[in-house]
Each structure stands twice: as structure tokens, then as C-alpha cells.
Enzyme design. Sequence first.
Site, PDB file in Angstrom:
ATOM      1  N   TRP A   1       9.876 -94.909  24.240  1.00 36.43           N
ATOM      2  CA  TRP A   1      10.098 -93.600  24.522  1.00 36.43           C
ATOM      3  C   TRP A   1       9.184 -93.150  26.042  1.00 36.43           C
ATOM      4  O   TRP A   1       9.483 -92.647  26.888  1.00 36.43           O
ATOM      5  CB  TRP A   1      10.044 -92.561  23.535  1.00 36.43           C
ATOM      6  CG  TRP A   1      11.205 -92.537  22.568  1.00 36.43           C
ATOM      7  CD1 TRP A   1      11.151 -92.706  21.267  1.00 36.43           C
ATOM      8  CD2 TRP A   1      12.460 -92.653  22.920  1.00 36.43           C
ATOM      9  NE1 TRP A   1      12.244 -92.880  20.801  1.00 36.43           N
ATOM     10  CE2 TRP A   1      13.325 -92.861  21.848  1.00 36.43           C
ATOM     11  CE3 TRP A   1      13.596 -92.594  24.104  1.00 36.43           C
ATOM     12  CZ2 TRP A   1      14.851 -92.972  21.508  1.00 36.43           C
ATOM     13  CZ3 TRP A   1      14.871 -92.837  24.018  1.00 36.43           C
ATOM     14  CH2 TRP A   1      15.391 -93.010  22.689  1.00 36.43           C
TER      15      TRP A   1
ATOM     16  N   ASP B   1       6.107 -84.820  24.681  1.00 37.15           N
ATOM     17  CA  ASP B   1       7.359 -85.152  24.028  1.00 37.15           C
ATOM     18  C   ASP B   1       6.778 -85.059  22.434  1.00 37.15           C
ATOM     19  O   ASP B   1       6.073 -85.737  21.920  1.00 37.15           O
ATOM     20  CB  ASP B   1       7.629 -86.531  24.059  1.00 37.15           C
ATOM     21  CG  ASP B   1       9.099 -86.888  23.535  1.00 37.15           C
ATOM     22  OD1 ASP B   1       9.576 -86.098  22.863  1.00 37.15           O
ATOM     23  OD2 ASP B   1       9.430 -87.798  23.947  1.00 37.15           O
TER      24      ASP B   1
ATOM     25  N   LYS C   1      15.383 -84.699  15.035  1.00 33.49           N
ATOM     26  CA  LYS C   1      14.392 -85.480  14.233  1.00 33.49           C
ATOM     27  C   LYS C   1      14.031 -84.426  13.046  1.00 33.49           C
ATOM     28  O   LYS C   1      14.267 -84.654  12.041  1.00 33.49           O
ATOM     29  CB  LYS C   1      13.406 -85.939  14.827  1.00 33.49           C
ATOM     30  CG  LYS C   1      13.543 -86.718  16.296  1.00 33.49           C
ATOM     31  CD  LYS C   1      14.499 -87.923  16.030  1.00 33.49           C
ATOM     32  CE  LYS C   1      14.837 -88.607  17.263  1.00 33.49           C
ATOM     33  NZ  LYS C   1      14.097 -88.889  18.403  1.00 33.49           N
TER      34      LYS C   1
HETATM   35  C1  PLP Z   1      14.550 -89.620  19.612  1.00 32.83           C
HETATM   36  C2  PLP Z   1      13.319 -89.520  20.742  1.00 32.83           C
HETATM   37  C3  PLP Z   1      13.706 -89.485  22.133  1.00 32.83           C
HETATM   38  C4  PLP Z   1      15.022 -89.481  22.656  1.00 32.83           C
HETATM   39  O1  PLP Z   1      16.044 -88.355  22.305  1.00 32.83           O
HETATM   40  P1  PLP Z   1      17.175 -87.889  22.695  1.00 32.83           P
HETATM   41  O2  PLP Z   1      17.354 -86.486  22.301  1.00 32.83           O
HETATM   42  O3  PLP Z   1      18.399 -88.955  22.228  1.00 32.83           O
HETATM   43  O4  PLP Z   1      17.299 -87.993  24.370  1.00 32.83           O
HETATM   44  C5  PLP Z   1      12.507 -89.253  22.859  1.00 32.83           C
HETATM   45  N1  PLP Z   1      11.691 -89.145  22.594  1.00 32.83           N
HETATM   46  C6  PLP Z   1      11.158 -89.345  21.424  1.00 32.83           C
HETATM   47  C7  PLP Z   1       9.708 -89.279  20.836  1.00 32.83           C
HETATM   48  C8  PLP Z   1      12.166 -89.541  20.108  1.00 32.83           C
HETATM   49  O5  PLP Z   1      11.831 -89.574  19.069  1.00 32.83           O
END
Ligand code: PLP
Length: 367
Positions: A106, A174, A198
Site C-alpha cells: 500500500w 495511512d 478494516k
Molecule cells: C486496505 C488498505 C488500503 C486500501 O483501501 P481501499 O479502501 O480499498 O482503497 C490502503 N491502505 C491500507 C493500509 C490498507 O489496509
Amino acid sequence: MRVYNFSPGPSTLPLPVLERAAAEMSDVNGSGQSVMEMSHRSKDFKPIIEKTEALLRELMGIPPSYRVLFLQGGASLQFSMIPLNLGAGEWGNPKKTASYIETGIWAKKAADEAAKYVDCAVRASSKDKAYTYIPPFPAPNPADAYCHLTLNNTIVGTKWPAVPETGAVPLAADISSCILSEALDVSKFGILYAGAQKNLGPAGTTVVIIREDLIGHAPPWVPALLRYDLHAEEGSMYNTPPCYGIYIIGLVLEWLKAQGGVAGIAKINAEKARFFYDYLDNSRIFYSPVEKSSRSIMNIPFVPRETDADRRKDLETRFVREAAASGLINLAGHRLVGGMRASIYNAMPLEGVQALVDFMRKFEKTR
Ligand SMILES: *Cc1c(COP(=O)(O)O)cnc(C)c1O
């Protein structure tokens, strides 16, 4: 029968939240309507979005100088919005530099996307060891519009052991897979973002927490829906927000508050992770590929000690299949890294982790 769901996302939600949503499905707060049916600008929806924001502010300790936005497009759209709003210049030209730390898939996607809009430098990476550790944080570059990192790396199962100091350079993070899992000092960041699926609620809502002084820097050509200034001015209602997701996040936050808030859930999360790693570190057939000081408490990958590729693949397939038959689902590792992974977000109770370890002990005996 409910299963224990170890999916990395969308992931398990607290049962009381699902039951309350079901009970309120066709008539919420005596309005005679479902949240899905009401106008986002109505007197019925206003208290729902306001309650969700107030609870998030309370639970995370978000200072008043930060705005909370409920957006769409997932965490992935923030990979574009951050550079577009903080460092893009004239059409097709970067105005500013930004530093990225590459600690996983990511994190790399975020950097690759940013490189379209800012002068992007990957200043540290753990790619040399398949992202199984967190690299030392580089000295901040004072010229940067911001520095970006992924606080918890969902796929490889690492997390930053401490929030790095970046001085005057805004830190962008993030926090999709660790939001509200343990205490976090929001004031150390310029911008935080998380896809809801999540640790917060259903897919479709992205929470952005942004310091006010970082709003309003997007060049005029940046599309309306990708501008923090418009979303902030309109209170996340420039267009229709993801209403139902915002409502469910509110219920999850109420549930979290009843667990003792972040301090309460952090204790349970630490206990869950300790219990699982203790088992793994003593297992005869599995191990954790992640460096100890970089271990995530939310996503825990594990791999067979078996070195023969065919026998290893066999064991993985059998493990995932037999676990699912025992009500322990979604334990396969990410398609890019293989192995297994247990995601144990806030809504996964200690009993779920205990059930998994019990199963793994029994599985081990059959080998
Ligand atoms: C799941 C995840 C993403 C992607 O998320 P989307 O909502 O599908 O765009 C990005 N960064 C991290 C750390 C993730 O766990």
C-alpha cells in the site's frame, strides 16, 4: 451460526452493532425511515453524522484545529488527494516535493500515485527484506509539502513502533488498518486517513482527519470531488455522503466507547496479539516472518517452517480449508505474499484468537 472472521477487510464487525442496525433497519430513531432512505440534508440525518463525528473526536482526542471528513473512494483515493491538495502545481506539473517511506504494497501504491502530481522521493524502504521490518526514519526534508507513511502495514503485518518526528514537515499517514486500535497522538500528524472497512465499519466510507492549515492549497484545476477545501466547507456534504456507512461507523464508535474507549480496546488488542505471537514463537510448524520490533498487533501473518515448496503449499491449503471447516475463516495470506494471515481488528474478541490458537495446536499435532 456466526464464524470467527479473520479477513483483512472488509472485516468482522461487533455483533451488537449488526443486531442494532438490523433492529433499526426500517425505522431509525422513530423517523419511520431507514437511514438508507432519508435525505442527507434532513433533520433526521444531521444528528447521525454529527454524533459519528463527535464520537470520533472524543475517542481519538482530535484537537479542534483539525477537520474530520467523511469521503468516498477508499483509502486509495487519498493516495491521489493528498498530493493533489498539498503539492500539485500548474496542470501536469508538481509544485512541491514530498517524501515517502516504502514499508509495503500500500505504501508503494501511495508513492507511485503521488509521483504523478508531486516531486516524490522514496526516502526509506524495507523492500530488500520483503517489507518484513520498519526501516529507520530519514531526516525530514524541510522543503517537503509533507512526508507520507503507512502506520500499520496490513499485508505484511508490520507497524511503526513509534510515530516519527518530522518537525515542521506535515506527516501524512495511512491508518486504515490501525485506526482506534491503540492510543495515537493526532497532533503529531498533518493528515490521517482510513478506509472504514478494516476497523470502523462497512466499505464505502473513508475518514480523513486534516489540520486546518493544510486545507485550501489545491490548484484550481483539481476536480471538485478531490478537493479538501470543498468537502470541508460543505461539512462532507458537497454531494451525497456515504450515509449508511457513516451511521454504522457511529454505532461501532458507541460500541467502542462501551469497551472503555481506545484505552480499553488497546488493552484487549495487546492481550490478543501477545497470546497469538506467544503461540507462534513456540510453534513447531509455523513462524512469524516479521522482525519482532516491527510486529503489527492487527494483522499477523504466519508461514510454515516447511521449506519444500510443494509440501509447504499443501500444508497451507490444508490449513486454510480445515480452519474454515472449524468456523475460522479468511486465514489465507494476501495473494501477493502467500502464507497465512490472521487479522484481529478491534471487533475480534480474545475468544476468537483463543479458538484459532486451539485449532492450530490441534493441527500441529496431526503433522
Ligand atoms: C486496505 C488498505 C488500503 C486500501 O483501501 P481501499 O479502501 O480499498 O482503497 C490502503 N491502505 C491500507 C493500509 C490498507 O489496509
